[in-house]
Design an enzyme around this catalytic site. Structure first.
Site, PDB file in Angstrom:
ATOM      1  N   LYS A  81       0.859  -1.179   0.000  1.00 12.30           N
ATOM      2  CA  LYS A  81       0.000   0.000   0.000  1.00 12.30           C
ATOM      3  C   LYS A  81       0.897   1.230   0.000  1.00 12.30           C
ATOM      4  O   LYS A  81       2.052   1.169   0.440  1.00 12.30           O
ATOM      5  CB  LYS A  81      -0.873  -0.010   1.265  1.00 12.30           C
ATOM      6  CG  LYS A  81      -2.143   0.753   1.153  1.00 12.30           C
ATOM      7  CD  LYS A  81      -3.317  -0.100   0.715  1.00 12.30           C
ATOM      8  CE  LYS A  81      -4.563   0.739   0.605  1.00 12.30           C
ATOM      9  NZ  LYS A  81      -5.715  -0.010   0.171  1.00 12.30           N
ATOM     10  N   GLY A 181     -20.169   6.185   5.934  1.00  3.69           N
ATOM     11  CA  GLY A 181     -19.262   6.577   4.842  1.00  3.69           C
ATOM     12  C   GLY A 181     -19.907   6.239   3.507  1.00  3.69           C
ATOM     13  O   GLY A 181     -20.123   5.075   3.187  1.00  3.69           O
ATOM     14  N   GLY A 183     -18.923   7.247   0.280  1.00  2.56           N
ATOM     15  CA  GLY A 183     -18.083   7.619  -0.862  1.00  2.56           C
ATOM     16  C   GLY A 183     -18.292   6.600  -1.971  1.00  2.56           C
ATOM     17  O   GLY A 183     -19.409   6.113  -2.197  1.00  2.56           O
ATOM     18  N   VAL A 185     -17.403   3.391  -2.428  1.00  4.18           N
ATOM     19  CA  VAL A 185     -17.895   2.054  -2.066  1.00  4.18           C
ATOM     20  C   VAL A 185     -19.256   2.152  -1.378  1.00  4.18           C
ATOM     21  O   VAL A 185     -20.217   1.465  -1.751  1.00  4.18           O
ATOM     22  CB  VAL A 185     -16.886   1.327  -1.132  1.00  4.18           C
ATOM     23  CG1 VAL A 185     -17.446  -0.011  -0.668  1.00  4.18           C
ATOM     24  CG2 VAL A 185     -15.552   1.123  -1.843  1.00  4.18           C
TER      25      VAL A 185
HETATM   26  P1  NAD Z   1     -14.001   7.447  -0.714  1.00  6.52           P
HETATM   27  O1  NAD Z   1     -12.943   8.436  -0.400  1.00  6.52           O
HETATM   28  O2  NAD Z   1     -14.640   7.462  -2.038  1.00  6.52           O
HETATM   29  O3  NAD Z   1     -15.162   7.517   0.385  1.00  6.52           O
HETATM   30  C1  NAD Z   1     -14.919   7.602   1.744  1.00  6.52           C
HETATM   31  C2  NAD Z   1     -16.084   8.354   2.351  1.00  6.52           C
HETATM   32  O4  NAD Z   1     -15.943   8.302   3.769  1.00  6.52           O
HETATM   33  C3  NAD Z   1     -16.143   9.835   1.939  1.00  6.52           C
HETATM   34  O5  NAD Z   1     -17.441  10.158   1.509  1.00  6.52           O
HETATM   35  C4  NAD Z   1     -15.749  10.574   3.226  1.00  6.52           C
HETATM   36  O6  NAD Z   1     -16.394  11.832   3.334  1.00  6.52           O
HETATM   37  C5  NAD Z   1     -16.263   9.604   4.275  1.00  6.52           C
HETATM   38  N1  NAD Z   1     -15.616   9.718   5.573  1.00  6.52           N
HETATM   39  C6  NAD Z   1     -14.322   9.952   5.866  1.00  6.52           C
HETATM   40  N2  NAD Z   1     -14.148   9.943   7.193  1.00  6.52           N
HETATM   41  C7  NAD Z   1     -15.350   9.666   7.739  1.00  6.52           C
HETATM   42  C8  NAD Z   1     -15.821   9.500   9.075  1.00  6.52           C
HETATM   43  N3  NAD Z   1     -15.013   9.630  10.103  1.00  6.52           N
HETATM   44  N4  NAD Z   1     -17.136   9.220   9.254  1.00  6.52           N
HETATM   45  C9  NAD Z   1     -17.972   9.109   8.203  1.00  6.52           C
HETATM   46  N5  NAD Z   1     -17.590   9.257   6.946  1.00  6.52           N
HETATM   47  C10 NAD Z   1     -16.292   9.524   6.710  1.00  6.52           C
HETATM   48  O7  NAD Z   1     -13.307   6.003  -0.420  1.00  6.52           O
HETATM   49  P2  NAD Z   1     -13.822   4.586  -0.904  1.00  6.52           P
HETATM   50  O8  NAD Z   1     -13.071   4.212  -2.133  1.00  6.52           O
HETATM   51  O9  NAD Z   1     -15.310   4.529  -0.873  1.00  6.52           O
HETATM   52  O10 NAD Z   1     -13.233   3.682   0.259  1.00  6.52           O
HETATM   53  C11 NAD Z   1     -13.881   3.599   1.518  1.00  6.52           C
HETATM   54  C12 NAD Z   1     -13.181   2.565   2.378  1.00  6.52           C
HETATM   55  O11 NAD Z   1     -13.184   1.308   1.705  1.00  6.52           O
HETATM   56  C13 NAD Z   1     -11.704   2.866   2.660  1.00  6.52           C
HETATM   57  O12 NAD Z   1     -11.374   2.353   3.926  1.00  6.52           O
HETATM   58  C14 NAD Z   1     -10.980   2.075   1.590  1.00  6.52           C
HETATM   59  O13 NAD Z   1      -9.659   1.773   1.947  1.00  6.52           O
HETATM   60  C15 NAD Z   1     -11.852   0.826   1.562  1.00  6.52           C
HETATM   61  N6  NAD Z   1     -11.767   0.055   0.326  1.00  6.52           N
HETATM   62  C16 NAD Z   1     -12.085   0.630  -0.861  1.00  6.52           C
HETATM   63  C17 NAD Z   1     -12.031  -0.120  -2.014  1.00  6.52           C
HETATM   64  C18 NAD Z   1     -12.437   0.458  -3.346  1.00  6.52           C
HETATM   65  O14 NAD Z   1     -12.610  -0.320  -4.303  1.00  6.52           O
HETATM   66  N7  NAD Z   1     -12.636   1.758  -3.459  1.00  6.52           N
HETATM   67  C19 NAD Z   1     -11.615  -1.451  -1.960  1.00  6.52           C
HETATM   68  C20 NAD Z   1     -11.325  -2.021  -0.718  1.00  6.52           C
HETATM   69  C21 NAD Z   1     -11.395  -1.262   0.422  1.00  6.52           C
END
Ligand code: NAD
Length: 351
Positions: A81, A181, A183, A185
């Site tokens: 990572k 959250g 975002g 996902v």
């Molecule tokens: P993203 O940045 O698109 O979304 C994250 C969301 O979380 C944002 O809307 C942000 O405003 C919100 N957020 C941040 N801190 C917060 C808090 N304290 N309370 C509530 N909301 C909060 O990221 P993503 O790609 O959706 O990833 C989300 C999680 O999933 C991360 O931990 C990431 O590592 C994990 N993940 C993502 C993927 C992927 O395919 N994108 C794959 C595996 C794991």
């Protein structure tokens, strides 16, 4: 171009490299946990970490989890990572991303980067202008695009399986799910749950994301920061930052199942025991959130078909079933079992 490299051998990791490049204000860390099963594939996260220590801690934990995720998904990949320290909305520049790409070349493919929080697929295009060790560039540029919907799909299958095993129900209809959250996902997970007539409650620190969600899915309920860890629900789905389930929140959570997309949801392993004693089934994040990794990994091997992707993501559900069966029958910790199994696979070098 002058890089200041600091290479540090960490006991648990194969390689940890710091990169500071004052001209472009790039401050990054790449952590390679293991390459035993294959090249270390894992996203790049950009966050305004308060301290370098916190950034290092995050990247070490995240890269280790990537090794376990790949092993549990049966992928010939290692775990790595990277993080860039900075506010993605303020500090990110093309020059910074180009520099990061050049710097990845020096790892000769031991680490392949992808998308994580704070990094978009367009950013990956900038990184990819300088290096081929990147997956998930925009589709119209020949890349894999955003893997998040594949991650969310795997989480959705995992939730369905957990509900079947724990709540003895074959349908999610009318169950209450909190998505913390929304975002990339989280928002796709909301869409899938909404289609199943689930009562969806959401919380995000970004208020406009919640308003947009409500406009799109009017029956979704918006929670406040105070409510999100206290509200009764069937499933709590963390989809934001790590360590959301911690000493404080474990006391107030009122759910039967925790299953979400976020990486490293537990602040430490002792939380797993606390959840077990509260009769909350926690599906380990590195088991349930591998859909995106499965998808982007298919771009490294032209022989991998759409059918391969679909069946691998579906298999998330059978892995959960196998782990839960042993855990329920022998009353052993599901998280510990999953860790042990992943570590065993890595040690013997076979998936
Ligand atoms: P993203 O940045 O698109 O979304 C994250 C969301 O979380 C944002 O809307 C942000 O405003 C919100 N957020 C941040 N801190 C917060 C808090 N304290 N309370 C509530 N909301 C909060 O990221 P993503 O790609 O959706 O990833 C989300 C999680 O999933 C991360 O931990 C990431 O590592 C994990 N993940 C993502 C993927 C992927 O395919 N994108 C794959 C595996 C794991």
């Amino acid at each position: 171009m002058v890089f200041k490299y600091l290479e540090k051998k960490n006991k648990s990791h194969e390689k940890v490299i710091f990169c500071f490049h004052p001209e472009t204000k790039l401050k990054a860390i790449v952590a390679i946990h293991s390459t035993t099963l294959g090249p270390a594939l894992g996203g790049c996260r950009m966050l305004p970490y308060e301290t370098e220590e916190k950034a290092l801690e995050d990247v070490l934990n995240l890269s280790e989890a990537m090794s376990y995720k790949a092993a549990m998904a049966g992928l010939q990949l290692g775990g790595g990572k990277s993080i860039i320290i900075g506010d993605p909305n303020v500090d990110k520049t093309p020059e910074m991303l180009w520099t990061f790409g050049i710097y990845l070349n020096s790892l000769s493919g031991q680490y392949i980067t992808a998308k994580d929080m704070g990094i978009t697929i367009e950013d990956l295009q900038y990184i990819g202008d300088q290096t081929s060790y990147v997956v998930g560039r925009p589709i119209d540029r020949g890349g894999a695009g955003d893997p998040s919907q594949f991650t969310a799909t795997g989480v959705y299958y995992g939730i369905k399986k957990a509900v079947q095993l724990k709540l003895k129900r074959n349908s999610l209809k009318d169950l209450k799910v909190i998505v913390q959250g929304i975002g990339a996902v989280g928002s796709f997970l909301v869409k899938l749950l909404y289609q199943d007539d689930v009562e969806v409650l959401v919380y995000d620190i970004n208020e406009s994301a919640m308003i947009a969600m409500k406009e799109k899915f009017p029956k979704v309920k918006i929670l406040s920061r105070e409510e999100v860890f206290k509200r009764d629900c069937d499933i709590f789905a963390p989809c934001s930052i790590g360590a959301i389930v911690n000493d404080k929140t474990v006391e107030t959570l009122k759910c039967s199942i925790i299953a979400g997309g976020a990486n490293n949801q537990l602040s430490d392993l002792s939380i797993a025991e606390k959840l077990q004693s509260k009769n909350i089934l926690y599906i380990p994040d590195f088991v349930i959130n591998s859909g995106g990794l499965i998808y982007v990994s298919s771009y490294l091997d032209p022989k991998k078909s759409e059918e391969w992707i679909r069946s691998k993501i579906k298999a998330v559900s059978s892995t959960i079933e196998e782990l839960c069966k042993i855990s329920f029958e022998d009353n052993v910790s599901l998280v510990q079992m999953a860790f042990d199994l992943a570590q065993k696979k890595i040690k013997r070098g076979k998936i």
